[in-house]
Enzyme design. Structure first.
Site, mmCIF file in Angstrom:
data_model
loop_
_atom_site.group_PDB
_atom_site.id
_atom_site.type_symbol
_atom_site.label_atom_id
_atom_site.label_comp_id
_atom_site.label_asym_id
_atom_site.label_seq_id
_atom_site.Cartn_x
_atom_site.Cartn_y
_atom_site.Cartn_z
ATOM 1 N N ASP A 245 -21.852 15.528 23.700
ATOM 2 C CA ASP A 245 -22.631 14.398 24.229
ATOM 3 C C ASP A 245 -22.012 13.064 23.824
ATOM 4 O O ASP A 245 -22.457 12.013 24.287
ATOM 5 C CB ASP A 245 -24.092 14.476 23.769
ATOM 6 C CG ASP A 245 -24.218 14.632 22.264
ATOM 7 O OD1 ASP A 245 -23.654 15.594 21.726
ATOM 8 O OD2 ASP A 245 -24.865 13.785 21.629
ATOM 9 N N ASP A 255 -19.731 6.056 21.133
ATOM 10 C CA ASP A 255 -20.643 6.475 20.072
ATOM 11 C C ASP A 255 -20.019 6.349 18.687
ATOM 12 O O ASP A 255 -19.600 7.326 18.067
ATOM 13 C CB ASP A 255 -21.195 7.893 20.322
ATOM 14 C CG ASP A 255 -22.384 7.834 21.273
ATOM 15 O OD1 ASP A 255 -22.803 6.717 21.628
ATOM 16 O OD2 ASP A 255 -22.909 8.895 21.649
HETATM 17 P P1 AMP Z 1 -25.771 10.533 18.107
HETATM 18 O O1 AMP Z 1 -25.436 11.640 17.167
HETATM 19 O O2 AMP Z 1 -25.816 9.192 17.442
HETATM 20 O O3 AMP Z 1 -24.879 10.547 19.291
HETATM 21 O O4 AMP Z 1 -27.269 10.775 18.618
HETATM 22 C C1 AMP Z 1 -27.692 12.039 19.028
HETATM 23 C C2 AMP Z 1 -28.999 11.962 19.774
HETATM 24 O O5 AMP Z 1 -30.052 11.464 18.910
HETATM 25 C C3 AMP Z 1 -28.978 11.056 20.989
HETATM 26 O O6 AMP Z 1 -29.729 11.676 21.992
HETATM 27 C C4 AMP Z 1 -29.639 9.797 20.480
HETATM 28 O O7 AMP Z 1 -30.234 9.070 21.531
HETATM 29 C C5 AMP Z 1 -30.679 10.346 19.508
HETATM 30 N N1 AMP Z 1 -31.039 9.358 18.479
HETATM 31 C C6 AMP Z 1 -30.250 8.928 17.474
HETATM 32 N N2 AMP Z 1 -30.896 8.013 16.712
HETATM 33 C C7 AMP Z 1 -32.115 7.838 17.247
HETATM 34 C C8 AMP Z 1 -33.255 7.028 16.926
HETATM 35 N N3 AMP Z 1 -33.258 6.180 15.896
HETATM 36 N N4 AMP Z 1 -34.355 7.130 17.715
HETATM 37 C C9 AMP Z 1 -34.359 7.967 18.745
HETATM 38 N N5 AMP Z 1 -33.338 8.747 19.102
HETATM 39 C C10 AMP Z 1 -32.222 8.701 18.372
HETATM 40 MG MG MG Z 2 -24.482 10.026 21.014
#
Ligand code: AMP
Ligand code: MG
Length: 480
Positions: A245, A255
């Site tokens: 993702d 990201d």
């Molecule tokens: P990442 O590992 O940063 O790419 O995030 C993985 C997933 O977690 C993605 O779907 C993000 O949108 C979600 N996510 C990360 N941090 C938050 C947050 N503080 N609130 C809501 N969703 C989050």
């Molecule tokens: Mg992400």
């Protein structure tokens, strides 16, 4: 001037199951930290004169006309484990504009509040990850590596609860799209062929108009990712969370979470606090990229009329990755050593040097830059044992003689690819710490220094230094 964003929101015209219409959640007291004016110009945006009005836009409190805010849905493999539904949990896309070069770009607020994909999260971001993304993505761009950009950073006036309460913030991210490997996986897993077709057509039209169908798209993404990962490795970058993702179909770095540029070279270097087994270690990045691309191939299979033939074709395409990666990586290594031509032993010469660097804990950036100067012997100081290069130097010099290039030409070539300044972890950390107490000067100075990474700038000399023993940052954390 009043705000004008010339929106043309093609993703929001895709079927409704591609996203949720979701306005940003307004915040109490937005304040502008940074606005990237050259990028705003590139995107044909008109911004208000008043800083508070600019802050209100990039905090999500005031939407420019024509915005159609959406949170995109996707799925993904996180550390190899399948998650059937993810999505923008803390990000809202305002829309797309066509930039001065005719390229369509997404404008997205990251940290804009809860969405249907937030799961247990609060949809917010704090100052640390926001400034890290701003600094590192803009540094990546200045280094000449494909990446999402940072258009603005604001504070929200609201605390965000993590290990402690930190100032809330929002970064505005610009990407040529936010379509991920995981976007394809989401529809494939649901056997939603119609959506998969629409997504494929959209991605091809947008990123690879010359690509012929799903296989052409797969091949184009494989080629783009091979080049991207080679470019990362050539500057010592570790993405840290190469989940499917977090892999862009457009081939941009996306990201910025627990990412880092390494100081001392080590092929197995890992920074992310959650990467226990080194899945996303420096030298494992090409392997993970292949793994992710195999997931993309799998997701595209349902579009192929003859499945067995497609499996064979897609497998051979994915198996091209190592050759494509090596061509890009080896090309970069040659350039780092000042070699414009190719001989059989060049890569062994480069790997010899990397191995010595690893054993001698040499600083990757400083060592290559020192080799690029008028007195390459100065590089010896970067090695724990300065004599460690005694055998290597004559081989390199002999190879340079065969190259037949002028000394000035060699230096110029090497200095164009071996940066002086990178966003070192301890400097990024220092900027973040100061910002928590309201002092943005270190952030702004570091950002300035990173704009011309290949130039010696005496006023920014301090940013060339490797961390002292006590300053070294060993771990980075996810940007949540
Ligand atoms: P990442 O590992 O940063 O790419 O995030 C993985 C997933 O977690 C993605 O779907 C993000 O949108 C979600 N996510 C990360 N941090 C938050 C947050 N503080 N609130 C809501 N969703 C989050
Ligand atoms: Mg992400």
């Amino acid at each position: 001037m009043t705000a004008h964003f010339p929106f043309d929101n093609s993703y929001a015209r895709l079927p409704e199951r591609f996203f949720t219409r979701q306005p940003p959640v307004p915040v109490t007291a937005p304040e502008l930290i940074a606005i990237n004016r050259p990028l705003a110009e590139d995107l044909n945006l008109s911004l208000p004169d008043d800083e508070d009005e600019i802050a209100a836009i990039f905090a999500g409190n005031s939407l420019p006309d024509g915005a159609t805010p959406i949170a995109q849905v996707y799925a993904g493999h996180q550390f190899g484990g399948w998650v059937p539904q993810l999505g923008d949990g803390r990000a809202v896309m305002l829309g797309e504009v066509v930039d001065r070069h005719g390229i369509r770009r997404d404008i997205q607020l990251k940290g804009a509040g809860r969405t249907p994909y937030s799961r247990m999260g609060d949809g917010r971001a704090w100052l640390g990850p926001v400034l890290r993304e701003y600094l590192v993505s803009e540094a990546m761009h200045a280094l000449g590596i494909p990446t999402t950009r940072a258009l603005a950073a604001v504070t929200t006036g609201e605390p965000v609860l993590r290990e402690a309460a930190f100032p809330g913030a929002i970064v505005t991210r610009v990407a040529t799209s936010h379509i991920r490997v995981g976007t394809f996986q989401y529809f494939a897993a649901r056997k939603d062929i119609e959506a998969l077709e629409a997504l494929t057509a959209h991605a091809i039209a947008r990123h690879y108009p010359e690509a012929d169908g799903p296989r052409g798209l797969l091949q184009a993404v494989i080629a783009a990712q091979a080049k991207l990962v080679a470019a990362w490795m050539a500057v010592g970058f570790i993405h840290g969370v190469m989940n499917t993702d977090n892999m862009s179909i457009a081939g941009e770095t996306i990201d910025y979470g627990p990412c880092a540029f390494m100081d001392a070279y080590h092929s197995e270097k890992v920074f992310s606090s959650i990467d226990q087994f080194g899945r996303y270690a420096y030298a494992n990045q090409p392997n993970v990229a292949v793994w992710n691309l195999a997931q993309l191939a799998t997701a595209l299979l349902p579009l192929m009329p003859d499945r067995d033939a497609a499996i064979e074709d897609f497998t051979s395409d994915v198996n091209q990755f190592p050759d494509l990666f090596n061509a890009a990586w080896h090309g970069r290594l040659r350039a780092k050593l000042g070699l414009a031509t190719e001989t059989e032993d060049d890569i062994a010469l480069a790997f010899d040097l990397l191995q010595i660097m690893e054993r001698q804990q040499a600083d990757f950036t400083r060592a290559f830059r020192a080799l690029s100067g008028p007195d390459p012997d100065a590089a010896k100081q970067e090695f724990a044992n300065p004599n460690a290069l005694d055998d290597w130097f004559p081989k390199w010099r002999a190879r340079l003689v065969a190259e037949g290039q002028s000394e000035a030409g060699r230096q110029q070539m090497m200095q164009a690819v071996n940066p002086v300044v990178i966003p070192r972890n301890h400097r990024v950390e220092e900027a973040i710490q100061a910002s928590i107490s309201g002092d943005y000067a270190p952030f702004l100075t570091l950002h300035e220094a990173l704009k011309r990474p290949y130039e010696e700038q005496s006023e920014f000399a301090a940013f060339q230094d490797a961390p002292e023993a006590g300053e070294e940052v060993r771990q980075t954390f996810c940007g949540t």
